[in-house]
Design a protein around this motif. Sequence first.
Motif, PDB file in Angstrom:
ATOM      1  N   LEU A 151       0.802  -1.078   0.008  1.00 50.01           N
ATOM      2  CA  LEU A 151       0.113   0.088  -0.034  1.00 50.01           C
ATOM      3  C   LEU A 151       0.731   1.172   0.205  1.00 50.01           C
ATOM      4  CD1 LEU A 151      -1.650  -2.108   2.312  1.00 50.01           C
ATOM      5  CD2 LEU A 151      -3.499  -0.584   1.247  1.00 50.01           C
ATOM      6  N   LEU A 152       2.017   1.280   0.636  1.00 48.16           N
ATOM      7  CA  LEU A 152       2.681   2.349   0.758  1.00 48.16           C
ATOM      8  C   LEU A 152       3.431   2.773  -0.531  1.00 48.16           C
ATOM      9  CD1 LEU A 152       4.893   1.931   4.340  1.00 48.16           C
ATOM     10  CD2 LEU A 152       2.722   3.192   3.705  1.00 48.16           C
ATOM     11  N   GLY A 169       3.658   1.351  -8.907  1.00 51.83           N
ATOM     12  CA  GLY A 169       2.714   0.246  -9.138  1.00 51.83           C
ATOM     13  C   GLY A 169       3.833  -1.072  -9.122  1.00 51.83           C
ATOM     14  N   ALA A 170       5.001  -0.713  -9.770  1.00 55.04           N
ATOM     15  CA  ALA A 170       5.734  -2.243 -10.073  1.00 55.04           C
ATOM     16  C   ALA A 170       6.150  -2.397  -8.705  1.00 55.04           C
ATOM     17  CB  ALA A 170       7.096  -1.583 -10.859  1.00 55.04           C
ATOM     18  N   PHE A 171       6.708  -1.838  -7.930  1.00 54.61           N
ATOM     19  CA  PHE A 171       7.299  -2.123  -6.447  1.00 54.61           C
ATOM     20  C   PHE A 171       6.101  -2.678  -5.432  1.00 54.61           C
ATOM     21  CE2 PHE A 171      10.800   0.801  -7.106  1.00 54.61           C
ATOM     22  CZ  PHE A 171      11.823  -0.103  -7.151  1.00 54.61           C
ATOM     23  N   SER A 172       4.820  -2.099  -5.803  1.00 55.17           N
ATOM     24  CA  SER A 172       3.925  -2.961  -5.106  1.00 55.17           C
ATOM     25  C   SER A 172       3.482  -4.305  -5.546  1.00 55.17           C
ATOM     26  CB  SER A 172       2.529  -1.817  -5.413  1.00 55.17           C
ATOM     27  OG  SER A 172       1.379  -2.136  -4.469  1.00 55.17           O
ATOM     28  N   PHE A 173       3.801  -4.580  -6.862  1.00 53.15           N
ATOM     29  CA  PHE A 173       3.442  -5.569  -7.429  1.00 53.15           C
ATOM     30  C   PHE A 173       4.345  -6.855  -6.827  1.00 53.15           C
ATOM     31  CE2 PHE A 173       4.721  -8.546 -11.077  1.00 53.15           C
ATOM     32  CZ  PHE A 173       3.636  -9.390 -10.890  1.00 53.15           C
ATOM     33  N   VAL A 174       5.605  -6.321  -6.656  1.00 53.62           N
ATOM     34  CA  VAL A 174       6.761  -7.206  -6.167  1.00 53.62           C
ATOM     35  C   VAL A 174       6.646  -7.556  -4.843  1.00 53.62           C
ATOM     36  CG1 VAL A 174       9.382  -7.159  -5.734  1.00 53.62           C
ATOM     37  CG2 VAL A 174       8.540  -6.150  -7.760  1.00 53.62           C
ATOM     38  N   SER A 229      -9.810  -0.379  14.505  1.00 58.16           N
ATOM     39  CA  SER A 229      -8.551  -0.582  14.283  1.00 58.16           C
ATOM     40  C   SER A 229      -8.115  -0.499  12.623  1.00 58.16           C
ATOM     41  CB  SER A 229      -7.785  -1.712  14.789  1.00 58.16           C
ATOM     42  OG  SER A 229      -8.336  -2.894  14.199  1.00 58.16           O
ATOM     43  N   VAL A 230      -7.003  -0.018  12.402  1.00 59.61           N
ATOM     44  CA  VAL A 230      -6.304  -0.145  10.998  1.00 59.61           C
ATOM     45  C   VAL A 230      -5.405  -1.313  10.893  1.00 59.61           C
ATOM     46  CG1 VAL A 230      -4.696   0.866   9.325  1.00 59.61           C
ATOM     47  CG2 VAL A 230      -6.075   2.395  10.968  1.00 59.61           C
ATOM     48  N   GLY A 231      -5.801  -2.342  10.117  1.00 57.99           N
ATOM     49  CA  GLY A 231      -5.108  -3.733   9.954  1.00 57.99           C
ATOM     50  C   GLY A 231      -5.276  -4.267   8.643  1.00 57.99           C
ATOM     51  N   PHE A 232      -4.566  -5.273   8.429  1.00 52.42           N
ATOM     52  CA  PHE A 232      -4.518  -5.866   6.990  1.00 52.42           C
ATOM     53  C   PHE A 232      -4.461  -7.262   7.045  1.00 52.42           C
ATOM     54  CE2 PHE A 232      -2.509  -1.756   6.782  1.00 52.42           C
ATOM     55  CZ  PHE A 232      -3.490  -1.137   5.920  1.00 52.42           C
ATOM     56  N   TYR A 233      -5.174  -8.079   6.283  1.00 52.42           N
ATOM     57  CA  TYR A 233      -5.291  -9.671   6.283  1.00 52.42           C
ATOM     58  C   TYR A 233      -4.818  -9.954   5.009  1.00 52.42           C
ATOM     59  CZ  TYR A 233      -7.071 -14.129   7.123  1.00 52.42           C
ATOM     60  OH  TYR A 233      -7.388 -15.569   7.484  1.00 52.42           O
ATOM     61  N   PHE A 234      -3.510 -10.889   5.072  1.00 51.90           N
ATOM     62  CA  PHE A 234      -3.044 -11.425   3.994  1.00 51.90           C
ATOM     63  C   PHE A 234      -3.321 -12.896   3.811  1.00 51.90           C
ATOM     64  CE2 PHE A 234      -0.695  -7.583   4.839  1.00 51.90           C
ATOM     65  CZ  PHE A 234      -0.485  -6.893   4.060  1.00 51.90           C
ATOM     66  N   LEU A 275      -3.506   7.157  -6.603  1.00 45.71           N
ATOM     67  CA  LEU A 275      -4.271   7.434  -5.461  1.00 45.71           C
ATOM     68  C   LEU A 275      -5.616   6.072  -5.546  1.00 45.71           C
ATOM     69  CD1 LEU A 275      -5.835   8.885  -3.079  1.00 45.71           C
ATOM     70  CD2 LEU A 275      -7.007  10.091  -4.586  1.00 45.71           C
ATOM     71  N   PHE A 276      -5.863   5.925  -6.926  1.00 47.07           N
ATOM     72  CA  PHE A 276      -6.913   5.078  -7.318  1.00 47.07           C
ATOM     73  C   PHE A 276      -6.388   3.499  -6.792  1.00 47.07           C
ATOM     74  CE2 PHE A 276      -9.601   2.289  -9.688  1.00 47.07           C
ATOM     75  CZ  PHE A 276     -10.758   3.124  -9.801  1.00 47.07           C
ATOM     76  N   LEU A 277      -5.096   3.628  -7.179  1.00 46.09           N
ATOM     77  CA  LEU A 277      -4.506   2.103  -6.754  1.00 46.09           C
ATOM     78  C   LEU A 277      -4.507   1.989  -5.278  1.00 46.09           C
ATOM     79  CD1 LEU A 277      -3.189  -0.561  -7.660  1.00 46.09           C
ATOM     80  CD2 LEU A 277      -0.834   0.805  -7.968  1.00 46.09           C
ATOM     81  N   PHE A 278      -4.060   2.858  -4.676  1.00 46.67           N
ATOM     82  CA  PHE A 278      -3.850   2.758  -3.255  1.00 46.67           C
ATOM     83  C   PHE A 278      -5.104   2.437  -2.597  1.00 46.67           C
ATOM     84  CE2 PHE A 278      -4.516   5.360   0.812  1.00 46.67           C
ATOM     85  CZ  PHE A 278      -3.910   4.310   1.690  1.00 46.67           C
ATOM     86  N   ALA A 279      -6.151   3.159  -3.021  1.00 46.08           N
ATOM     87  CA  ALA A 279      -7.605   3.077  -2.428  1.00 46.08           C
ATOM     88  C   ALA A 279      -8.185   1.583  -2.759  1.00 46.08           C
ATOM     89  CB  ALA A 279      -8.679   4.027  -2.971  1.00 46.08           C
ATOM     90  N   MET A 280      -7.832   1.176  -3.978  1.00 47.05           N
ATOM     91  CA  MET A 280      -8.242  -0.186  -4.400  1.00 47.05           C
ATOM     92  C   MET A 280      -7.675  -1.464  -3.495  1.00 47.05           C
ATOM     93  SD  MET A 280     -10.241  -2.065  -6.121  1.00 47.05           S
ATOM     94  CE  MET A 280     -10.511  -3.743  -6.137  1.00 47.05           C
ATOM     95  N   LEU A 281      -6.196  -0.980  -3.255  1.00 47.19           N
ATOM     96  CA  LEU A 281      -5.615  -2.173  -2.315  1.00 47.19           C
ATOM     97  C   LEU A 281      -5.929  -1.832  -0.825  1.00 47.19           C
ATOM     98  CD1 LEU A 281      -1.861  -1.462  -3.770  1.00 47.19           C
ATOM     99  CD2 LEU A 281      -3.574  -3.569  -3.936  1.00 47.19           C
ATOM    100  N   LEU A 282      -6.435  -0.969  -0.531  1.00 44.42           N
ATOM    101  CA  LEU A 282      -7.172  -0.802   0.809  1.00 44.42           C
ATOM    102  C   LEU A 282      -8.258  -1.772   1.053  1.00 44.42           C
ATOM    103  CD1 LEU A 282      -6.206   0.794   3.511  1.00 44.42           C
ATOM    104  CD2 LEU A 282      -7.734   2.606   2.658  1.00 44.42           C
ATOM    105  N   ILE A 283      -9.201  -1.840  -0.031  1.00 44.98           N
ATOM    106  CA  ILE A 283     -10.361  -2.628  -0.037  1.00 44.98           C
ATOM    107  C   ILE A 283      -9.964  -4.110  -0.081  1.00 44.98           C
ATOM    108  CG2 ILE A 283     -12.337  -3.410  -1.580  1.00 44.98           C
ATOM    109  CD1 ILE A 283     -12.574  -0.495  -2.837  1.00 44.98           C
TER     110      ILE A 283
END
Length: 642
Positions: free
Chosen positions: A7-8, A37-42, A72-77, A120-128
């Motif tokens: 996300l970052l 986008g590329a680093f996020s993909f890696v 809370s703010v959290g993520f599930y992989f 911003l669009f990619l970040f928001a989608m990854l948040l979903i």
Amino acid sequence: MEGIFILLMPLFAFLVTGLLGRQLGDRASGVITVLGGAFSFVFSLYMVYRALHSPVQVKLYEFLPLEGYTLSVGFYFDALSSITAAVVTLVATLIFVYSIGYMEDEFGKWVYKFYAYLSLFLFAMLLIVLSDNLLGIFFGWEGVGLASYLLIGYYHQQRKATNAALEAFVMNRIGDWLFIFGIIATFLVFKSLDIVEIFGKVDTADKALIGIATLLLFGGAVGKSGQLPLHTWLPNAMAGPTPVSALLHAATMVAAGVYMVARLYPVFEAAPQTLKVVAVIGGLTALFAALAATSHTDMKKIIAFSTMSQLGYMFLALGVGDRGGAMFHLTTHAFFKALLFLAAGSVITAFHHKLYDIYNFGGLKKYMPVTYASFVIGAMALAGIFPLSGFWSKDRLIGSYYEASFVWGLVGTVVAFLTAYYIFREGFVVFHGEERFRGIDPHEPREVGAVMTVPMVVLGVMAVVAGFFEGWYMHAVGGEHKDIHLNVAVTSVAVGIVGILIAYLVFVRRVVSPEGMALVLSPFRVTFREQFFTEKLYHKGIAKGYMAFSKATYSVGDRLIIDGFINTTYRLFFKFAKDVWKTFDIKSIDIFIHWLALSMFRSGRALRNIQTGLLNNYVLFLLVGIIVVLGIMLYALDRLKG
């Protein structure tokens, strides 16, 4: 914690291009967006590797205690979220690369903002995709809504772009309200917004309340994924730049509704009535959009209706219980739908964004071979032709439809036929036949540059090979393994080939005159093109009706009643004040004040004779005073003696 970098990276790209884009320049902003986008993909690939061994939940920050649960703010992989994140970031990165070539002609016009919006669009989608709780999903949900509004309306000088952006914003807000109420209802049922905790409480929760909550949540998915009846914004969103269309339709915003239902599927499974609604909405939308696509002539709108139809396919699969199949079709669809959009964008770029109607092109095959090959591959995958990726995912879905119901299977087969027909109709009209653009654009069309063709080639490869990973995908996400339905597969491919053959005979060989066919089938063509008049109903019926109602309310309620009351009150009060002024102020107070002033004036004038400064007057007054005093004293002595 490595997963946070997924996300970052786009968030960092958004901040850098948004704050420093003017100084960096448009091209550098594009490169930063691509790198984000590329680093996020890696990092996504790394998290896929980890999640396949064991799901990872990361809690970043707890910020608000609420009735025994802390927001809370959290993520599930897990496998589903990690693989989806990898698909999203891969497709998005390729579209970002393509957008550098697509927007090159506009460099110098603050295009860095466009790249900031993409990140911003990619970040928001990854948040979903990656959030471990419904509140985080909601933030991403609203984020893609905001970014889509900015991107669809990027050409803000064009009225149709601003209207489309506004329509997308409003229609999504309707769904978003349902989604908000769904989140609140879910919290009331489970006393938690954490997805993992919710899954653990499904068996003990009230099924009726779960049904209400899931219906509301699905309402949000209907708006976000452009399903009936909140569908009109999706084809109109094609007014935005083509990379935006590809990004919206491939693996991000419109796919968010399908992903959300799949993500919360254990909850939806506990509400079978809701799943029936999901199936009905999905099936109707799939058929509705496919029929609309057969009659439209805008190059991108045809593909947009195709997206609506395929999303309906996925919802229908979710409704009949094939979650794995729906998500696998979402994955393959991301590759070949992005490919189709990028091919359409290449054609539009070749004509300098002047032409959009497919009947204004023709004969582009020899001028744009890479684009032509890309479009054909995407079209064949979309039509479900063996062995391309669409065949594997679509065959599985149609098989699931027939397992659930013959009617749903028949709907799936009919839609497959229509899909093959409309997408190859578009391809044949654009790339084959007479060169109709000669009378409109004198320039010789030519293939777009490598920065645009390379992403198409990569997506073309993925559109071909992605289907072969069906077994691995189902094993990873926990989908049910299903053997290929030979009769369904043969039937699906056969109806697809028939659809292609009809399009070929009509629009290439002209065995039947397409103009004559359009004339004979005019009532159907108009009905399908007008989306069964739903758009007119919304725009000219509901929207204009609402405007007329608002004007009437303004004229009657505001101007006549409220303003009339205020004005009447004002006049009455003014008259009362005027009367008071005339009778009390002028005739009483003023007269008294004037009388008092006049009396003082007269008294003063009379008294001032005492102070004349003349000595003879003072002697006279003294003499009079002495006489008066003596008179009083004599009178007093006389009274005392008497």
